[in-house]
Design an enzyme around this catalytic site. Sequence first.
Site, PDB file in Angstrom:
ATOM      1  N   ASP A 410       0.819  -1.204   0.000  1.00 59.62           N
ATOM      2  CA  ASP A 410       0.000   0.000   0.000  1.00 59.62           C
ATOM      3  C   ASP A 410       0.857   1.259   0.000  1.00 59.62           C
ATOM      4  O   ASP A 410       1.923   1.305   0.624  1.00 59.62           O
ATOM      5  CB  ASP A 410      -0.895  -0.015   1.248  1.00 59.62           C
ATOM      6  CG  ASP A 410      -1.785   1.190   1.349  1.00 59.62           C
ATOM      7  OD1 ASP A 410      -2.636   1.370   0.462  1.00 59.62           O
ATOM      8  OD2 ASP A 410      -1.631   1.957   2.317  1.00 59.62           O
ATOM      9  N   GLU A 463       1.212  -0.466  -5.182  1.00 57.61           N
ATOM     10  CA  GLU A 463       0.282   0.626  -5.446  1.00 57.61           C
ATOM     11  C   GLU A 463       1.135   1.896  -5.479  1.00 57.61           C
ATOM     12  O   GLU A 463       1.464   2.480  -4.445  1.00 57.61           O
ATOM     13  CB  GLU A 463      -0.779   0.733  -4.354  1.00 57.61           C
ATOM     14  CG  GLU A 463      -1.819   1.803  -4.673  1.00 57.61           C
ATOM     15  CD  GLU A 463      -2.359   2.532  -3.455  1.00 57.61           C
ATOM     16  OE1 GLU A 463      -3.366   3.229  -3.601  1.00 57.61           O
ATOM     17  OE2 GLU A 463      -1.774   2.402  -2.370  1.00 57.61           O
TER      18      GLU A 463
END
Length: 732
Positions: A410, A463
Amino acid sequence: MGLAAEDVDAIVAGRHADPFAVLGLHQVAGKWVVRAFVPGAESIEAVDPKTGRRILALGPVAGAAGFFEGTASRRKTRFAYHLSITRAGHHWVADDPYRFGPVMGDWDEYLIGEGTHRQLWRVLGAHVMTHEGVAGTHFAVWAPNAARVSVVGDFNTWDGRRHILRRRGQTGVWETFIPGIGDGDVYKFEVLDRDGHLLPQKADPVGFGAEHPPRTGSVVRDIRDHAWGDEGWMGRRAALHRVDQPISIYEVHLGSWRRVPEEGNRPLSYLEHAEQLVAYVKDMGFTHIELMPISEFPFDGSWGYQPVGLFAPTIRHGTPAEFRAFIDAAHNADLGVILDWVPGHFPEDPHGLAKFDGTALYEHADPKEGFHPDWNTMVFNYGRAEVSNYLIANALYWLQEHHVDGLRVDAVASMLYRDYSRKEGEWIPNKDGGRENLEAIAFLQNMNTTTYGEVEGIMTVAEESTAFPGVSAPTDAGGLGFGFKWNMGWMNDTLSYMSEDPIHRKYHHSKMTFGLHYAFSENFILPLSHDEVVHGKGSLLDKMPGRGGDKFANLRAYYGFMWGHPGKKLLFMGSEFAQGAEWNHDSSLDWHLLDIDLHKGMQVLIRDLNRLYRDHPALYTRDTKPDGFEWIEENNGDESVFAWVRRGMDGAAPVLVLSNFTPVERAERRIGVPEQGRWVERLNTNSEFYGGDGRGNFGGVQSEDVAASGRAQSIKITLPPLTTLFFELERD
């Protein structure tokens, strides 16, 4: 018996630096002496563990309530014993934790100190074991700047003076073995900082279990000896994770995928997900399930992206054993499981990692480096070897201990840049004066090198929302080493285009084509994730212009465009049946919408797109190769028409994809094709099965020797309004 008053005072006050040197069994002046500290005890005897017979009576030490000492004058050698304790009319027998030797070895200490202990979770944390012939739990924690660390729980009435840990050399690790403690027992660490100040009780940074929030205790969990049944999947998954394979990911928030209204609207357990979610994802044709973070987290509204228990599957859905059963079920259905992993930051909750031993241990001390303004969280100090090792070991823990198939990391962009979301003067340049976070870059490279090197067949996904070069390039070529990268640019551009009224789309035509200029620079996944349906953004259906059926037609055409575009696929739950409302983490998806034909049709379309994708190698084998893609019509902005060909390997039949993003039918539209033959219509998003009106091409068309689109051969087709078509070549 050689007992100094200052030692007694320090034990009673809970401030002794080495209680193992005082308490327990010791030889003093040639005699064996037993010392124990049990606050409130009225009498203590040492008794034989097998027979319960008294070995010796311990007498109270004057002026030190709860401190007892006794001499075994007849014993010549070390002996085992239990403590028989009486207090306020209650009597019980307990083993003495101070009679046991250390568990950790010198090699573990060396690796921890060096920051290279790749299986850190097998040393730190709470481990159920048999030590020196006695069943109990070994506790170990890293707190190098603490003056004292204790384990507290119901077993010692949360009294930090009772079970103080042994300091291990210069590594900063503290450990103890507590007999009789086992699976399910709740505990925390009580820490005195270097100045002797008592800190808030801390959850275990390497704990395998936790209490149900809002309670914050760690829970002992025995993670040994799970009987895995996924050998077949584990042996073939490496072949399924290559860039030339079809990967279609269903992103899920376990807390809101489906709930049980009859039982207080509770979320499903891991075992219920193993049955219901796995069967659904398999039926829908996806290849992988991606779980939003399941590492234990205190606040439901963070969706797991502010974790405290990085080694604990959240108890919201069950125990670690039940989580493993979910993974097993997915693997036995030929589904991979990817976890969202959050090494970028952690919350300030007092029971968490922040100021763990009274100092900035896991985070940077300077808020210009250690505080994240976007989320009010703490940033890991990647340049500290022990912290980097902690995170890399955590990645290996999920991959090895729980057979997870991949990690989606993330907020990588927030890690890569020191000035991310910071104004001038609010960040510190790197050693070269630049904005790149060199320590974070090295950490990510090390993480990818280690995980790919030690666990066969896994995948890592970034990401990453910037143009940072080489995110999915090998580390030996200067890249970060990820297997795949989310294509955030494609997502932003195409959703922006689709939100336009069709009459205006011709002015934004390049938003649908620009992604092809860089589509082969990384190993991309095309993400329509949870981030696009929260914080007031509405649902994907809500983003589409028009009313009623036009909204659905737009979304169907967009999904067709996505599945025909180079790149692996990711779709957030609920989007497959066009949920109309924005996602709410506190409630179930709107499954009742499947009673409506348009929503049911969208679900059928996604199922068929996944099947088409898997069954046609031209749609995936050259995802990362420019020669796998060829524009037929790229610049037809006036009609908002796009046409391209996807090519596979070794003579696989090419697939022609066409999208019409206006509500105008293009009848008898001539499109150039690269080869002669019959072009069979394999999927039409305007089909009645999906909620369209059924206009199409009666199964296919034969090419003709008529030039069009710069090709000698062409086909004449009906291109329905707001539709994407797929044709496959049947060569003459």
